[in-house]
Design a protein around this motif. Structure first.
Motif, PDB file in Angstrom:
ATOM      1  N   UNK A  77      46.682 -25.556  38.346  1.00 49.57           N
ATOM      2  CA  UNK A  77      46.529 -26.515  37.687  1.00 49.57           C
ATOM      3  C   UNK A  77      47.282 -25.822  36.204  1.00 49.57           C
ATOM      4  N   UNK A  78      47.947 -26.916  35.592  1.00 47.32           N
ATOM      5  CA  UNK A  78      48.753 -26.336  34.553  1.00 47.32           C
ATOM      6  C   UNK A  78      49.075 -27.577  33.595  1.00 47.32           C
ATOM      7  N   UNK A  79      49.634 -27.254  32.504  1.00 46.08           N
ATOM      8  CA  UNK A  79      49.818 -28.416  31.331  1.00 46.08           C
ATOM      9  C   UNK A  79      49.032 -27.787  30.121  1.00 46.08           C
ATOM     10  N   UNK A  80      48.945 -28.651  29.289  1.00 40.76           N
ATOM     11  CA  UNK A  80      48.510 -28.208  27.825  1.00 40.76           C
ATOM     12  C   UNK A  80      47.170 -29.189  27.806  1.00 40.76           C
ATOM     13  N   UNK A  81      45.922 -28.423  27.580  1.00 38.63           N
ATOM     14  CA  UNK A  81      44.647 -29.289  27.308  1.00 38.63           C
ATOM     15  C   UNK A  81      44.232 -29.309  25.768  1.00 38.63           C
ATOM     16  N   UNK A  82      44.173 -30.495  25.200  1.00 37.60           N
ATOM     17  CA  UNK A  82      43.888 -30.506  23.803  1.00 37.60           C
ATOM     18  C   UNK A  82      42.247 -30.773  23.660  1.00 37.60           C
ATOM     19  N   UNK A  83      41.474 -30.010  22.906  1.00 34.64           N
ATOM     20  CA  UNK A  83      40.282 -30.451  22.782  1.00 34.64           C
ATOM     21  C   UNK A  83      39.761 -30.257  21.412  1.00 34.64           C
ATOM     22  N   UNK A  84      38.897 -31.277  20.991  1.00 36.90           N
ATOM     23  CA  UNK A  84      38.364 -31.510  19.592  1.00 36.90           C
ATOM     24  C   UNK A  84      36.920 -31.529  19.723  1.00 36.90           C
TER      25      UNK A  84
ATOM     26  N   UNK B  99      45.463 -24.063  26.225  1.00 34.00           N
ATOM     27  CA  UNK B  99      44.347 -24.838  25.631  1.00 34.00           C
ATOM     28  C   UNK B  99      44.689 -24.818  23.998  1.00 34.00           C
ATOM     29  N   UNK B 100      44.508 -26.039  23.415  1.00 33.45           N
ATOM     30  CA  UNK B 100      44.726 -26.378  22.082  1.00 33.45           C
ATOM     31  C   UNK B 100      43.302 -26.868  21.265  1.00 33.45           C
ATOM     32  N   UNK B 101      42.553 -25.792  20.741  1.00 37.55           N
ATOM     33  CA  UNK B 101      41.290 -26.209  20.240  1.00 37.55           C
ATOM     34  C   UNK B 101      41.523 -26.563  18.900  1.00 37.55           C
TER      35      UNK B 101
END
Length: 302
Positions: free
Chosen positions: A90-97, A123-125
């Motif tokens: 599993x790859x890529x960028x996950x953006x979480x707010x 991961x971008x939190x």
């Protein structure tokens, strides 16, 4: 594929702020990054950056292109993930707010394990006290509590949390323990500094057949972040009202004492995982959701 390389270089430069940092992070030279972006601008016939001495600033066209570029890159990563059977691909960028306190107390404890399980995922939190729909700006997942506005987004309930009025043993020893909700008006209380239902202190009237009473709390100080309220309570300064998922461990350890529990409102506030209304959930969102739900099940805060 050169077009995709140009797009990647553009996104890297945006995320790192300049060509040199983008090059170092991705094993290229600054001149290679610069050439790719120049070719991209020539192909698009627009200027994407205002180039400063050390920093880059997106133009209006660059900001618009960034949204599309990220969508394409994430789609490519999702396609690769879907083609693989193994979770570690599993790859890529996950953006979480999410809420700052939820990120700190309910995500950070297991995030290192999650990142180690899915090494191809970043991961971008992003944090903020209230829900804002940022999905059109590249957001993947939001986690928030309470009432949500009507929308086409998918809201999956992942838990619920009571609001707890509490204080430290030191404060209660010094000022006494409130016996009735109205007693709070003679105590030092603290609240959030922004408009929110969280600032409403409501209780069940013990003498009014279950009627709800709302106390006009006049806070001694207000704060824009729940952890600052928690610190004030832990220091013995006064009484606060905070979410159970935030202070559950403090209560278990006796650092904070719940107050007026017999007057508490019935029910708890739901907590939702929110994502875009898509027929096929991307692998990066799916694994994050599953990881989060398992951790919340294994470590209840009540």
């Amino acid at each position: 594929m050169d077009n995709y390389s140009q797009m990647l270089a553009f996104v890297w430069a945006t995320e790192h702020g300049n060509f040199s940092a983008a090059a170092r992070a991705n094993g290229l030279t600054p001149s290679a990054i610069s050439k790719l972006i120049t070719r991209l601008e020539d192909r698009l016939q627009v200027r994407l950056f205002q180039r400063g001495t050390r920093t880059l600033t997106l133009t209006e066209e660059g900001s618009a292109y960034l949204l599309s570029a990220r969508a394409v890159i994430n789609a490519m990563a999702e396609a690769d993930s879907l083609a693989e059977a193994f979770p570690d691909r599993v790859s890529g960028s996950l953006r979480v707010h999410t809420m700052t306190t939820f990120a700190k107390h309910q995500i950070l404890p297991w995030l290192p394990e999650f990142l180690a399980t899915y090494p191809g995922l970043t991961v971008d939190v992003q944090v903020g006290p209230q829900y804002v729909d940022l999905f059109d700006q590249g957001l993947d997942v939001a986690i928030h509590s309470g009432s949500l506005p009507d929308s086409s987004r998918i809201a999956r309930k992942i838990g619920e949390s009571a609001w707890v009025t509490c204080a430290s043993p030191e404060y209660l020893a010094r000022r006494g323990t409130p016996a009735q909700p109205e007693d709070l008006l003679d105590h030092d209380c603290f609240n959030f500094g922004f408009h929110s239902a969280w600032n409403t202190w409501q209780f069940v009237d013990g003498e009014g057949e279950g009627a709800i009473i709302t106390l006009p709390i006049a806070p001694k100080a207000v704060f824009g972040q729940g952890d600052l309220l928690r610190e004030m309570a832990l220091s013995g300064a006064g009484i606060v009202k905070l979410a159970q998922f935030h202070i559950g461990e403090d209560i278990r350890q006796g650092r904070l004492i719940p107050l007026l529990t017999e007057f508490s409102l019935p029910g708890k506030e739901p907590i939702y995982l929110i994502y875009s209304n898509r027929k096929h959930l991307s692998p990066r969102i799916r694994v994050f959701r599953d990881f989060l739900e398992k951790r919340l099940k294994d470590n209840p805060w009540g």
